[in-house]
Design a protein around this motif. Structure first.
Motif, PDB file in Angstrom:
ATOM      1  N   ILE A 145       0.866  -1.187   0.000  1.00  0.00           N
ATOM      2  CA  ILE A 145       0.000   0.000   0.000  1.00  0.00           C
ATOM      3  C   ILE A 145       0.893   1.224   0.000  1.00  0.00           C
ATOM      4  CG2 ILE A 145      -1.772   1.265   1.274  1.00  0.00           C
ATOM      5  CD1 ILE A 145      -2.616  -1.429   2.494  1.00  0.00           C
ATOM      6  N   ARG A 183     -10.277  -0.965   3.071  1.00  0.00           N
ATOM      7  CA  ARG A 183     -10.592   0.413   3.474  1.00  0.00           C
ATOM      8  C   ARG A 183     -11.876   0.403   4.302  1.00  0.00           C
ATOM      9  NH1 ARG A 183      -7.352   4.271   1.595  1.00  0.00           N
ATOM     10  NH2 ARG A 183      -5.846   3.619   0.017  1.00  0.00           N
ATOM     11  N   ASP A 193      -6.462   9.252   4.538  1.00  0.00           N
ATOM     12  CA  ASP A 193      -7.070  10.092   3.514  1.00  0.00           C
ATOM     13  C   ASP A 193      -6.632  11.548   3.650  1.00  0.00           C
ATOM     14  OD1 ASP A 193      -8.468   8.181   2.057  1.00  0.00           O
ATOM     15  OD2 ASP A 193     -10.237   8.291   3.345  1.00  0.00           O
ATOM     16  N   SER A 196      -3.434  13.117   1.897  1.00  0.00           N
ATOM     17  CA  SER A 196      -3.463  13.563   0.504  1.00  0.00           C
ATOM     18  C   SER A 196      -3.688  15.067   0.387  1.00  0.00           C
ATOM     19  CB  SER A 196      -4.564  12.830  -0.257  1.00  0.00           C
ATOM     20  OG  SER A 196      -5.843  13.272   0.198  1.00  0.00           O
ATOM     21  N   SER A 202      -9.828  11.964  -1.859  1.00  0.00           N
ATOM     22  CA  SER A 202      -9.122  10.699  -1.678  1.00  0.00           C
ATOM     23  C   SER A 202     -10.102   9.567  -1.436  1.00  0.00           C
ATOM     24  CB  SER A 202      -8.151  10.810  -0.498  1.00  0.00           C
ATOM     25  OG  SER A 202      -7.533   9.573  -0.231  1.00  0.00           O
ATOM     26  N   ARG A 203     -11.109   9.820  -0.589  1.00  0.00           N
ATOM     27  CA  ARG A 203     -12.088   8.774  -0.305  1.00  0.00           C
ATOM     28  C   ARG A 203     -12.887   8.422  -1.561  1.00  0.00           C
ATOM     29  NH1 ARG A 203     -15.505   7.769   5.118  1.00  0.00           N
ATOM     30  NH2 ARG A 203     -16.962   6.207   4.340  1.00  0.00           N
ATOM     31  N   ARG A 205     -11.898   8.714  -4.694  1.00  0.00           N
ATOM     32  CA  ARG A 205     -11.037   7.989  -5.632  1.00  0.00           C
ATOM     33  C   ARG A 205     -10.834   6.541  -5.172  1.00  0.00           C
ATOM     34  NH1 ARG A 205      -8.499  13.014  -5.441  1.00  0.00           N
ATOM     35  NH2 ARG A 205      -7.027  12.293  -3.865  1.00  0.00           N
ATOM     36  N   ASN A 206     -10.596   6.379  -3.884  1.00  0.00           N
ATOM     37  CA  ASN A 206     -10.393   5.027  -3.364  1.00  0.00           C
ATOM     38  C   ASN A 206     -11.661   4.187  -3.468  1.00  0.00           C
ATOM     39  OD1 ASN A 206      -7.661   5.354  -2.628  1.00  0.00           O
ATOM     40  ND2 ASN A 206      -8.246   6.378  -0.730  1.00  0.00           N
ATOM     41  N   SER A 207     -12.788   4.798  -3.187  1.00  0.00           N
ATOM     42  CA  SER A 207     -14.056   4.065  -3.273  1.00  0.00           C
ATOM     43  C   SER A 207     -14.313   3.585  -4.691  1.00  0.00           C
ATOM     44  CB  SER A 207     -15.214   4.947  -2.802  1.00  0.00           C
ATOM     45  OG  SER A 207     -15.102   5.261  -1.427  1.00  0.00           O
ATOM     46  N   THR A 209     -12.271   2.410  -6.708  1.00  0.00           N
ATOM     47  CA  THR A 209     -11.480   1.215  -7.039  1.00  0.00           C
ATOM     48  C   THR A 209     -12.013  -0.039  -6.357  1.00  0.00           C
ATOM     49  OG1 THR A 209      -9.913   1.430  -5.185  1.00  0.00           O
ATOM     50  CG2 THR A 209      -9.438   2.691  -7.190  1.00  0.00           C
ATOM     51  N   TYR A 215     -16.391   2.506   1.324  1.00  0.00           N
ATOM     52  CA  TYR A 215     -15.597   1.995   2.435  1.00  0.00           C
ATOM     53  C   TYR A 215     -16.472   1.065   3.278  1.00  0.00           C
ATOM     54  CZ  TYR A 215     -11.775   5.381   1.734  1.00  0.00           C
ATOM     55  OH  TYR A 215     -10.721   6.096   1.243  1.00  0.00           O
ATOM     56  N   ALA A 247     -11.783  -5.417  -3.063  1.00  0.00           N
ATOM     57  CA  ALA A 247     -10.690  -4.591  -3.598  1.00  0.00           C
ATOM     58  C   ALA A 247      -9.510  -5.417  -4.080  1.00  0.00           C
ATOM     59  CB  ALA A 247     -10.237  -3.592  -2.541  1.00  0.00           C
TER      60      ALA A 247
END
Length: 251
Positions: A145, A183, A193, A196, A202-203, A205-207, A209, A215, A247
């Motif tokens: 990570i 996450r 988060d 960044s 950030s949340r 963008r991560n969500s 993926t 989350y 994920a």
């Protein structure tokens, strides 16, 4: 479904908040007793009071070599038995490979790795048939990570230790499992988060993926961990179970 947790007693380390507390809450809700630890007596007592009479809070540091035996003794004194442990350790500070110092590596090794190994060794010596040793690890067991170099270095090693331990204690009827949070919406994830400079972005963008596009809730992790610790999972050992909304792309 009856998980068979009624009146069983578990240790859950680092359980005053986040994933450890979520697991302790689910265990208690299903009838188990829990000895939970925190860095201070105040934090541990407050978390235990939230869960009621089936919970006991004890101040303990995973890096303290005497903590595991003291906690097993506390479980037996208060509840009369000891059936398992979930070794949950807060993540080490973020950092890159080039700028992580020797002192940061040593501190991470003492708390994240060696502290967990000590707890597991003590539990293995104290548990009988039907006992269980659980580790809260990370998706970094399989995939690094970004920005979490110490975690990337130590978590896979703990997974290897857990697998070796499962082979050794299996003939005695003791199980060893790992739970790999992705996450999950905890304070730790909020901190990551925020690094960044744009936590909401950030949340988002991560969500994007994550196949489930969000989350996880700590309770979703807690329910999975409680099942793995329970007699209902009696034929699961030596496994690493991701709780990450899909994920991880590998099989």
């Amino acid at each position: 479904m009856d998980l068979g947790l009624t009146d069983r007693t578990y240790l859950v380390t680092g359980a005053t908040r986040g994933l450890g507390f979520a697991t302790a809450r689910e265990l208690v809700a299903d009838g188990a007793n829990v000895v939970l630890t925190g860095r201070t007596e105040e934090a541990a007592a407050k978390a235990a009071a939230t869960l009621g009479e089936r919970a006991l809070g004890v101040a303990a540091d995973n890096a303290d070599a005497g903590a595991p035996a003291r906690l097993v003794a506390a479980a037996r004194e208060r509840f009369g038995r000891f059936d398992g442990v979930l070794i949950s350790v807060g993540g080490p500070p973020p950092g890159g490979a080039a700028d992580t110092t020797d002192d940061q590596w040593r501190a991470g090794f003492e708390t994240v790795f060696l502290g967990a190994v000590r707890f597991a060794r003590t539990a293995a010596a104290e548990l009988g048939e039907g006992g269980v040793i659980g580790f809260v690890l990370s998706g970094s067991v399989y995939e690094p990570i970004a920005g979490l170099t110490v975690s990337n270095g130590l978590r896979p090693g703990l997974a290897g230790f857990a697998k070796s331990l499962a082979d050794e204690v299996g003939p005695r009827g003791i199980r060893v499992v790992g739970v790999l949070p992705g996450r999950i919406a905890t304070d730790r994830m909020t901190q990551l988060d925020e690094l960044s400079g744009d936590p909401e972005g950030s949340r988002a963008r991560n969500s994007a993926t994550i196949p489930l596009r969000r989350y996880g809730d700590p309770a979703e992790f807690g329910r999975t961990a409680a099942f793995l610790l329970s007699p209902a999972a009696s034929y699961l050992t030596g496994v690493m179970v991701p709780v990450d909304g899909g994920a991880r792309r590998g099989f």
